[in-house]
Design a protein around this motif. Sequence first.
Motif, short mmCIF file in Angstrom:
data_model
loop_
_atom_site.label_atom_id
_atom_site.label_comp_id
_atom_site.label_asym_id
_atom_site.label_seq_id
_atom_site.Cartn_x
_atom_site.Cartn_y
_atom_site.Cartn_z
N ARG A 379 0.83 -1.20 0.00
CA ARG A 379 0.00 0.00 0.00
C ARG A 379 0.87 1.25 0.00
O ARG A 379 0.52 2.28 -0.60
CB ARG A 379 -0.95 -0.03 1.19
CG ARG A 379 -2.05 -1.06 0.98
CD ARG A 379 -3.04 -1.16 2.10
NE ARG A 379 -4.08 -2.13 1.77
CZ ARG A 379 -4.95 -2.62 2.63
NH1 ARG A 379 -4.93 -2.21 3.89
NH2 ARG A 379 -5.86 -3.51 2.26
N ALA A 380 2.04 1.17 0.66
CA ALA A 380 2.97 2.30 0.62
C ALA A 380 3.59 2.45 -0.77
O ALA A 380 3.91 3.56 -1.19
CB ALA A 380 4.06 2.11 1.67
N GLU A 382 1.86 1.74 -3.43
CA GLU A 382 0.74 2.31 -4.17
C GLU A 382 0.63 3.82 -3.99
O GLU A 382 0.38 4.55 -4.95
CB GLU A 382 -0.56 1.63 -3.70
CG GLU A 382 -1.82 2.12 -4.38
CD GLU A 382 -3.05 1.43 -3.81
OE1 GLU A 382 -3.86 0.94 -4.61
OE2 GLU A 382 -3.22 1.41 -2.57
N ASP A 383 0.82 4.30 -2.75
CA ASP A 383 0.64 5.74 -2.52
C ASP A 383 1.91 6.54 -2.73
O ASP A 383 1.94 7.75 -2.49
CB ASP A 383 0.06 5.99 -1.12
CG ASP A 383 0.99 5.60 0.02
OD1 ASP A 383 2.21 5.51 -0.18
OD2 ASP A 383 0.47 5.39 1.15
N GLN A 385 4.83 6.30 -1.21
CA GLN A 385 5.74 6.43 -0.07
C GLN A 385 7.02 5.64 -0.32
O GLN A 385 8.12 6.09 -0.02
CB GLN A 385 5.06 5.95 1.20
CG GLN A 385 5.95 5.98 2.44
CD GLN A 385 5.24 5.38 3.65
OE1 GLN A 385 4.01 5.36 3.72
NE2 GLN A 385 6.01 4.87 4.59
N ALA A 409 0.15 -1.36 -8.27
CA ALA A 409 1.09 -0.59 -7.45
C ALA A 409 2.52 -0.84 -7.91
O ALA A 409 3.33 0.11 -8.04
CB ALA A 409 0.92 -0.94 -5.98
#
Length: 886
Positions: A379-380, A382-383, A385, A409
């Motif tokens: 998820r990091a 994906e965003d 980070q 991602a």
Amino acid sequence: MDGSNLPEVRSTCAYCGVGCGVLLRPDGAGGLTVRGDPDHPANFGRLCSKGTALGETVGLGHRLLTPRAFGRNVGWDNALQLVADRFRETIAAHGPDSVAFYVSGQLLTEDYYVANKLMKGFIGSANIDTNSRLCMASTVAGHKRAFGTDTVPGTYEDLDQADLVVLVGSNLAWCHPVLYQRVLAARQARGTRIVVIDPRRTASCDQADLHLALNPGSDVALFNGLLTEIHRRGAVDPDFVRLTSGLEAALETAGNDQISETGLPAEKLAAFFDLWINTPRVVTVFSQGVNQSSSGTDKVNAILNSHLATGRIGRPGMGPFSVTGQPNAMGGREVGGLANTLACHLDIENADHRAAVQAYWQAPAIPQSPGLKAVDMFRAVEDGQIKALWIIHTNPAATMPEADRVSRAIAACSFTVVSDLTLNTDTARLADVVLPAAGWAEKNGTVTNSDRTISRQRAVLQSPGQARPDWDILAEVGRRMGWKTAFDYASPAEIFREYAAMSQIAAQFGKDFDISGFSEIDEAGYAELEPTRWPLGRKGAGGRFFGGGHFFHSDRKARIVPVAHRRPAALPGPKYPFVMNTGRTRDQWHTMTRTGLSARLSAHLAEPFVDIHPQDAAREGISSADLVEVTSPTGRGIFRARITQDVRIGHVFAPIHWTAETAPSGRVDMLVPGTTDPISGQPESKATPVSISLMQAPWYAFAVSRNPLTPSVAYRATVRTDNGYRTELADHARIKNWEQTAREWFALTDADAVTAGDPARGSFRIALSQNGCLQAALFVSPRPLPLMRDYLASMPDIPPAQFLTGRAPADAKDTGPIICACFGVGLKTIVDAISCGKAISVDAIGAALSAGTNCGSCRPELGALIDRYSPDAADNLSLQLQGGVA
């Protein structure tokens, strides 16, 4: 070249955590013969079907032979400098937590150690996690809560000495067959009883005295009920409980749970409690059915609580026993491969531990808090980070929950590196840089199995092309990032010595992990290293833990942890009324990048399938061998229906193995949500709410071909055969010209064609030949086709017109779908033996055909065939078995 005179090399199997010893002999031409090592303490010569077929999975056809960057072949110097520069630049611009490693239980311990040292000690981030997060993280967390460290208390010998073996969320017969055979041997020798706790009936139930088909996720309620009953009957061991704390609080919490949450009848609960409480020598084996849950850590502790309260731990034939899913999942846990641990079972949150590790490594920085666990890591990505990602020997684009989201991602990440053997994975296709890594049988190092036994993996083949060992790749990147001395390794033995010496730090802190007895091992000693169970300190080796207490919390006491039942995070409802369970099949491994190379292993269950209860199937209008659409909140897939009472009403089961390479619409993990256990971070893969419906397709097709077939259709499932490939297909769109379509699909526009069928009614068959040799054939029908698929897949040398009948000639031998993969014994061969009275027991089948006499994992199927088929049944096989579909 004849390799028969070459010596056998002792090594370790590449698959599950049993850690079987193998004897490998190269044939001199890049191939191997494989047999079990009779002297290895894990298996004493036994191998399962996958291990037996290891020699069929080596070769060059699928291998990546040179580094690739941005779609072009490049040299190692350019590739490694690019990786080092991009990681260094990303860290300089965005900080160390902007990069991450996602590694694998396929790594050897030495590889794992270098990766962990590079990320945590020198990059200075804890953003290194492993695919073991998807398998055993809840066990790690549960062990640490109870024992103070991630200790497996028992040994495989406990399975031989137990009077009761309880399998919780573990289909040991299929996933760890060699251990299951030890349990069955104990049953024969000493009358060991077997209890299986699993929502579905599995092959492990075949010899069980009791099967508890509890509601998914209700293990805590069951074991809290057991703990309450232990106390009520006065079965608590007061002397051992003095070595623990927390019993009263755990009993109070357990007493508030409702045993009715299990959905089990009172008589079965009473039978289980009687067996467990009245049998001192009890081993509780648990695996993914416990771990892969949003309450997985609590499930682990609920199991541990019962053993701690009764003192049934650390003594012969008793104890909780976590069996791991990968060959070096344990080695990864020991070396700190998880984002929330340091090497040698030291704790990242402990300032003294961090300081000691930093000093030992002479490292510039050690992260002060855990890194991102797998789901959060992607998820990091994906965003944005995480901007630079290195994935090593794993396939998260196929195996992570919400796999499509993870795939997107990775594709969008600023810089992604993949180290692997092949470009043919869902993940490797998304990478900017792909590095050719050495594979099993080409690598030297160590692995640790489920009972803490360290074994050597030894190279027996030359690495092809420019492939290099993972430790070597990682160390070179470390040197190019500026840390030349810290990563100046010349051999895996040198890394192992450093790691072994480091374990003395853990011992000084009172931790369990100690292999410091190897800290001065030389190259010759490493080359000859025998299987050894840790701890192995300077004063000698140990065996079981905790028989006399001596736990690893500061007060040296164990914790009996209060845990309460929580239902799965997502529950079925009107839109998604079914609960989907996931798991493995007998003969496949993870995403089939290795086992899929063996035609023998692929012949057992050739398609992604979903098991459905007969009542559910009837209500949904689904028949055996239909294609069904399975939909969850995160995705939609298509699977072949198997109608079976092995699953309960309202429940379905689907295996995990298929990918975009083999069956794009049969990828299970695109259906699984990213819900995790709040303590371990392990995803919940056993309780996904789904809907199921019949796929409305105007045509279904079966194809055989010399080359793989990859048309863009709604459903495609391809597996390797001895002579090419077999493929099942279906789509929603109608096709007007089947001959033209077939020629395009097979890339055989100029081949000679023989056709048959009635295209106006949706039936069409075509055989395409070149120079008199059959190259491909396609069978199309408006319904799933009753064909002799396994015979056709052999592409026999018969006239095309005969081939298109879909049946073997009267004088041809058609063995049917493979049932015993170890010896390649097919269904029809077995049914013939049963029908003529030649084999009326499983042992008789083994004596006549050898089936079931190696790993034994097919014996439940053999027993079911005996029960099912009367003497004339060989002439009346169902479509499902005729076709070999799922």
